[in-house]
Design a protein around this motif. Structure first.
Motif, PDB file in Angstrom:
ATOM      1  N   SER A 127     -14.899 -22.096 -17.773  1.00  0.00           N
ATOM      2  CA  SER A 127     -14.760 -23.499 -18.136  1.00  0.00           C
ATOM      3  C   SER A 127     -14.037 -24.252 -17.029  1.00  0.00           C
ATOM      4  CB  SER A 127     -14.003 -23.642 -19.454  1.00  0.00           C
ATOM      5  OG  SER A 127     -12.685 -23.169 -19.330  1.00  0.00           O
ATOM      6  N   ILE A 128     -14.492 -25.481 -16.784  1.00  0.00           N
ATOM      7  CA  ILE A 128     -13.939 -26.313 -15.724  1.00  0.00           C
ATOM      8  C   ILE A 128     -13.530 -27.639 -16.340  1.00  0.00           C
ATOM      9  CG2 ILE A 128     -14.425 -27.431 -13.518  1.00  0.00           C
ATOM     10  CD1 ILE A 128     -16.811 -25.330 -13.333  1.00  0.00           C
ATOM     11  N   PRO A 129     -12.227 -27.975 -16.339  1.00  0.00           N
ATOM     12  CA  PRO A 129     -11.812 -29.272 -16.887  1.00  0.00           C
ATOM     13  C   PRO A 129     -12.352 -30.412 -16.025  1.00  0.00           C
ATOM     14  CG  PRO A 129      -9.919 -28.028 -16.058  1.00  0.00           C
ATOM     15  CD  PRO A 129     -11.125 -27.181 -15.855  1.00  0.00           C
ATOM     16  N   VAL A 130     -12.770 -31.506 -16.680  1.00  0.00           N
ATOM     17  CA  VAL A 130     -13.344 -32.651 -15.986  1.00  0.00           C
ATOM     18  C   VAL A 130     -12.398 -33.843 -16.138  1.00  0.00           C
ATOM     19  CG1 VAL A 130     -15.306 -34.240 -15.889  1.00  0.00           C
ATOM     20  CG2 VAL A 130     -15.680 -31.814 -16.428  1.00  0.00           C
ATOM     21  N   ASP A 131     -12.085 -34.492 -15.012  1.00  0.00           N
ATOM     22  CA  ASP A 131     -11.229 -35.678 -15.021  1.00  0.00           C
ATOM     23  C   ASP A 131     -12.096 -36.889 -15.349  1.00  0.00           C
ATOM     24  OD1 ASP A 131      -9.462 -37.747 -14.592  1.00  0.00           O
ATOM     25  OD2 ASP A 131      -9.109 -37.280 -12.470  1.00  0.00           O
ATOM     26  N   ALA A 146     -16.565 -28.644 -18.552  1.00  0.00           N
ATOM     27  CA  ALA A 146     -17.909 -28.223 -18.146  1.00  0.00           C
ATOM     28  C   ALA A 146     -17.972 -26.704 -18.172  1.00  0.00           C
ATOM     29  CB  ALA A 146     -18.215 -28.740 -16.740  1.00  0.00           C
ATOM     30  N   PHE A 147     -19.126 -26.172 -18.567  1.00  0.00           N
ATOM     31  CA  PHE A 147     -19.343 -24.727 -18.615  1.00  0.00           C
ATOM     32  C   PHE A 147     -20.607 -24.393 -17.844  1.00  0.00           C
ATOM     33  CE2 PHE A 147     -17.080 -25.800 -22.468  1.00  0.00           C
ATOM     34  CZ  PHE A 147     -16.122 -24.820 -22.553  1.00  0.00           C
ATOM     35  N   MET A 148     -20.502 -23.487 -16.892  1.00  0.00           N
ATOM     36  CA  MET A 148     -21.673 -22.986 -16.183  1.00  0.00           C
ATOM     37  C   MET A 148     -22.297 -21.887 -17.048  1.00  0.00           C
ATOM     38  SD  MET A 148     -21.336 -24.836 -13.524  1.00  0.00           S
ATOM     39  CE  MET A 148     -22.443 -24.196 -12.309  1.00  0.00           C
ATOM     40  N   TRP A 149     -23.628 -21.878 -17.178  1.00  0.00           N
ATOM     41  CA  TRP A 149     -24.287 -20.856 -17.973  1.00  0.00           C
ATOM     42  C   TRP A 149     -25.564 -20.384 -17.274  1.00  0.00           C
ATOM     43  CZ3 TRP A 149     -29.258 -21.865 -19.391  1.00  0.00           C
ATOM     44  CH2 TRP A 149     -29.650 -23.201 -19.417  1.00  0.00           C
ATOM     45  N   SER A 163     -23.196 -27.087 -19.195  1.00  0.00           N
ATOM     46  CA  SER A 163     -23.028 -27.692 -20.513  1.00  0.00           C
ATOM     47  C   SER A 163     -21.676 -28.371 -20.561  1.00  0.00           C
ATOM     48  CB  SER A 163     -23.083 -26.622 -21.612  1.00  0.00           C
ATOM     49  OG  SER A 163     -24.364 -26.054 -21.678  1.00  0.00           O
ATOM     50  N   PHE A 164     -21.562 -29.375 -21.415  1.00  0.00           N
ATOM     51  CA  PHE A 164     -20.312 -30.113 -21.547  1.00  0.00           C
ATOM     52  C   PHE A 164     -19.830 -30.069 -22.985  1.00  0.00           C
ATOM     53  CE2 PHE A 164     -22.493 -31.883 -17.912  1.00  0.00           C
ATOM     54  CZ  PHE A 164     -21.486 -31.978 -16.967  1.00  0.00           C
ATOM     55  N   ARG A 165     -18.518 -29.973 -23.134  1.00  0.00           N
ATOM     56  CA  ARG A 165     -17.881 -29.954 -24.451  1.00  0.00           C
ATOM     57  C   ARG A 165     -16.641 -30.829 -24.360  1.00  0.00           C
ATOM     58  NH1 ARG A 165     -18.632 -27.560 -29.020  1.00  0.00           N
ATOM     59  NH2 ARG A 165     -16.897 -27.146 -30.390  1.00  0.00           N
TER      60      ARG A 165
END
Length: 115
Positions: A3-7, A82-85, A94-96
């Motif tokens: 998971s990658i936090p998005v600003d 953001a999640f790389m899949w 994907s975004f959550r």
């Protein structure tokens, strides 16, 4: 899955392109996807436009039905990740989010997410 936090402050204006819809896991039974806590998962398509660049549309999943969001309305996205899949030779992002809320006092200018 990393998971990658998005600003979100760097994403410019975020506008609802498609109003919240329940995320369906089985099209035959219309079963709604649920998170780890058993809450239904909803998706909202959001337009992103940074300083004169092209508009991109991302689908953001969120637990529980977002309230008060209409197409064309400016929204605030809290806790975007953001999640790389990858699945076989398919892959993507994907975004959550923790929450998606309407920005009060923003006019809705027709449907379709004018930006």
């Amino acid at each position: 899955m990393q998971s990658i936090p998005v600003d979100t402050a760097r994403l410019g204006v975020l506008r609802c392109a498609i109003a919240p819809e329940a995320k369906i896991t089985n099209s035959e039974t219309q079963e709604v996807k649920r998170d780890r806590d058993g809450n239904p998962v909803w998706t909202v398509a959001v337009t992103v436009r940074q300083d004169g660049r092209r508009i991109s549309v991302i689908e953001i999943a969120v637990s529980g039905q977002p309230k008060g969001i209409e197409e064309g309305q400016i929204v605030k996205v809290t806790g975007l990740t953001a999640f790389m899949w990858s699945m076989g030779d398919r892959h993507g992002v994907s975004f959550r989010a923790d929450a998606i809320t309407p920005v009060q006092g923003t006019a809705v200018h027709g449907k379709g997410g004018d930006a």
